[in-house]
Write an enzyme that holds these catalytic residues in place. Structure first.
Site, PDB file in Angstrom:
ATOM      1  N   CYS A 144       0.863  -1.173   0.000  1.00  0.00           N
ATOM      2  CA  CYS A 144       0.000   0.000   0.000  1.00  0.00           C
ATOM      3  C   CYS A 144       0.900   1.224   0.000  1.00  0.00           C
ATOM      4  CB  CYS A 144      -0.929   0.004   1.214  1.00  0.00           C
ATOM      5  SG  CYS A 144      -2.342   1.119   0.959  1.00  0.00           S
ATOM      6  N   CYS A 194      -0.110   4.077   1.843  1.00  0.00           N
ATOM      7  CA  CYS A 194      -0.503   4.977   2.942  1.00  0.00           C
ATOM      8  C   CYS A 194       0.581   5.146   4.000  1.00  0.00           C
ATOM      9  CB  CYS A 194      -1.816   4.515   3.572  1.00  0.00           C
ATOM     10  SG  CYS A 194      -1.763   2.851   4.254  1.00  0.00           S
ATOM     11  N   LYS A 232     -12.565  -4.895   0.660  1.00  0.00           N
ATOM     12  CA  LYS A 232     -12.108  -4.151   1.836  1.00  0.00           C
ATOM     13  C   LYS A 232     -13.023  -2.949   2.016  1.00  0.00           C
ATOM     14  CE  LYS A 232      -8.261  -1.542   3.756  1.00  0.00           C
ATOM     15  NZ  LYS A 232      -6.836  -1.187   3.638  1.00  0.00           N
ATOM     16  N   TYR A 266      -4.543 -10.501  15.206  1.00  0.00           N
ATOM     17  CA  TYR A 266      -3.525 -10.083  16.173  1.00  0.00           C
ATOM     18  C   TYR A 266      -3.447 -11.065  17.339  1.00  0.00           C
ATOM     19  CZ  TYR A 266      -3.822  -5.972  13.315  1.00  0.00           C
ATOM     20  OH  TYR A 266      -3.809  -5.136  12.224  1.00  0.00           O
ATOM     21  N   ARG A 297     -11.316   7.440   3.372  1.00  0.00           N
ATOM     22  CA  ARG A 297     -10.962   6.499   2.310  1.00  0.00           C
ATOM     23  C   ARG A 297     -12.177   6.006   1.515  1.00  0.00           C
ATOM     24  NH1 ARG A 297      -5.768   6.170   3.889  1.00  0.00           N
ATOM     25  NH2 ARG A 297      -5.069   5.122   5.788  1.00  0.00           N
ATOM     26  N   LYS A 327     -12.486  -7.964   4.490  1.00  0.00           N
ATOM     27  CA  LYS A 327     -11.953  -7.193   5.613  1.00  0.00           C
ATOM     28  C   LYS A 327     -12.850  -6.010   5.900  1.00  0.00           C
ATOM     29  CE  LYS A 327      -8.088  -4.243   6.613  1.00  0.00           C
ATOM     30  NZ  LYS A 327      -6.908  -3.627   6.114  1.00  0.00           N
TER      31      LYS A 327
HETATM   32  C1  PBG Z   1      -3.707   0.139   4.806  1.00  0.00           C
HETATM   33  C2  PBG Z   1      -4.340  -0.874   5.685  1.00  0.00           C
HETATM   34  C3  PBG Z   1      -5.256  -0.666   6.719  1.00  0.00           C
HETATM   35  C4  PBG Z   1      -5.435  -1.898   7.353  1.00  0.00           C
HETATM   36  C5  PBG Z   1      -4.662  -2.828   6.671  1.00  0.00           C
HETATM   37  N1  PBG Z   1      -4.001  -2.185   5.635  1.00  0.00           N
HETATM   38  C6  PBG Z   1      -5.874   0.565   7.216  1.00  0.00           C
HETATM   39  C7  PBG Z   1      -6.688   1.399   6.333  1.00  0.00           C
HETATM   40  O1  PBG Z   1      -7.071   1.014   5.230  1.00  0.00           O
HETATM   41  O2  PBG Z   1      -6.945   2.530   6.752  1.00  0.00           O
HETATM   42  C8  PBG Z   1      -6.300  -2.134   8.561  1.00  0.00           C
HETATM   43  C9  PBG Z   1      -5.901  -3.277   9.420  1.00  0.00           C
HETATM   44  C10 PBG Z   1      -6.444  -3.234  10.800  1.00  0.00           C
HETATM   45  O3  PBG Z   1      -7.249  -2.356  11.190  1.00  0.00           O
HETATM   46  O4  PBG Z   1      -6.070  -4.126  11.572  1.00  0.00           O
HETATM   47  N2  PBG Z   1      -4.213   0.292   3.554  1.00  0.00           N
END
Ligand code: PBG
Length: 325
Positions: free
Chosen positions: A120, A122, A196, A314, A218, A249
């Site tokens: 990613c 970010c 997602k 986790y 987002r 997700k």
């Molecule tokens: C980044 C990403 C995110 C997560 C995984 N990859 C955060 C988002 O999209 O803001 C979230 C994982 C989690 O909350 O455990 N693109």
């Protein structure tokens, strides 16, 4: 025929009976453990909103990976929170960048453990969005997928066993597959974050990965939580583009999506029990409001029962130890 001939309680009367008729099994084989890597040495910096989870320097990430492997967890998912952040996401494209260093170090220390690399922008952009921004403030799809493919190639070259794009740009799986194949990495699988959602449950992660967007949200790239058909559309597109595994997700609030995806495809389905799902259980357990262990096992069993073959969690090492005890 109903009651009194039918008495479903007959097969619930002892642990042995319950074991015999159990439909869903949780095993360490299905678990993937996320790691957050930060610069420095000997750093174990607790993530305040995720009790028990730390940001780790590369050397500490290696130790944590060893612990997870010893517990029986087959794979880790790597996130980097580098110090260098700019518009180009230079850090993520740098072959000596933080994520690449961590991938190489973990593979060297634990060759049997699979290392999945989250792909990613970010964590490496100064604005914290998952793609490049145009001058008018729009997330630009097509330039972003070119960069994402470069990042994925970088991680494959560092030794990642899979690349996992989490950006939700259109066409990124195809762009990554084409570049990997052209550069000699046809054997590297793509785990697509296919469905997602734009979720409130990512809050604690953004502290851990230092990836909160500096402006806006987002919702122009992640999915609307109200949509289910669109999830299948996303999943099928990612498969057409060459995804090897597909992900839903978050997990808990989207069990119906997991089930629909499981019924629609033949590849493995991964579900991500995200940071907010983790922290909710931790917070309630800390107050004595739920039994932590029972709540964890129940959520993971529910995610498996919904149809997830694999779960990113986790809780993975702890659960793996419970299950093999
Ligand atoms: C980044 C990403 C995110 C997560 C995984 N990859 C955060 C988002 O999209 O803001 C979230 C994982 C989690 O909350 O455990 N693109």
């Amino acid at each position: 025929m109903g009651f009194p001939q039918q008495r479903p309680r007959r097969t619930r009367q002892s642990d042995a009976w319950r074991r015999l008729v159990r439909e869903t099994r949780l095993t360490p084989d299905a678990l993937i453990y996320p790691l957050f890597v930060v610069p420095g040495r000997a750093v174990r910096h607790p993530v305040e909103s995720m009790p028990g989870i730390c940001q780790l320097s590369v050397d500490e990430a290696v130790q944590e990976a060893k612990v997870a492997a010893a517990a029986g967890v087959p794979a880790v998912l790597l996130f980097a929170a580098p110090a260098r952040k700019d518009a180009q996401a230079s850090e993520a494209r740098d072959p000596r960048g933080l994520a690449s260093q961590a991938i190489a170090a973990i593979k060297e220390a634990c060759p049997e453990l699979l290392v999945w690399a989250d792909v990613c922008l970010c964590g490496a952009t100064d604005h914290g969005h998952c793609g490049h921004i145009t001058s008018s403030g729009v997330i630009d799809n097509d330039s972003s997928i070119r960069t994402l493919a470069e990042v994925a190639l970088n991680y494959a070259r560092a030794g990642a066993d899979a690349v996992a794009p989490s950006d939700m740009m259109d066409g990124r799986v195809g762009a990554i597959r084409a570049l990997l194949d052209a550069q000699g990495h046809a054997a590297t699988p793509i785990v697509a974050y296919a469905a997602k959602y734009a979720s409130s449950f990512y809050g604690p992660f953004r502290e851990a990965a230092e990836s909160a967007p500096a402006f806006g949200d987002r919702r122009s790239y992640q999915m609307d939580p109200a949509n289910a058909r669109e999830a299948l559309h996303e999943v099928l597109l990612d498969l057409e583009e060459g995804a090897d595994l597909v992900m839903v997700k978050p997990a808990g609030p989207y069990l119906d999506i997991i089930r629909q995806v499981r019924d629609a495809v033949r590849v493995p389905v991964v579900a991500y029990q995200v940071s907010g799902e983790f922290s909710l259980i931790k917070a309630a357990a800390a107050r004595g409001w739920v039994d932590e262990r029972a709540a964890i096992l129940e959520t993971l069993t529910g995610i498996r029962r919904a149809g997830a073959d694999l779960i990113i969690s986790y809780f993975a090492p702890e659960v793996a130890r419970w299950l093999s005890a």
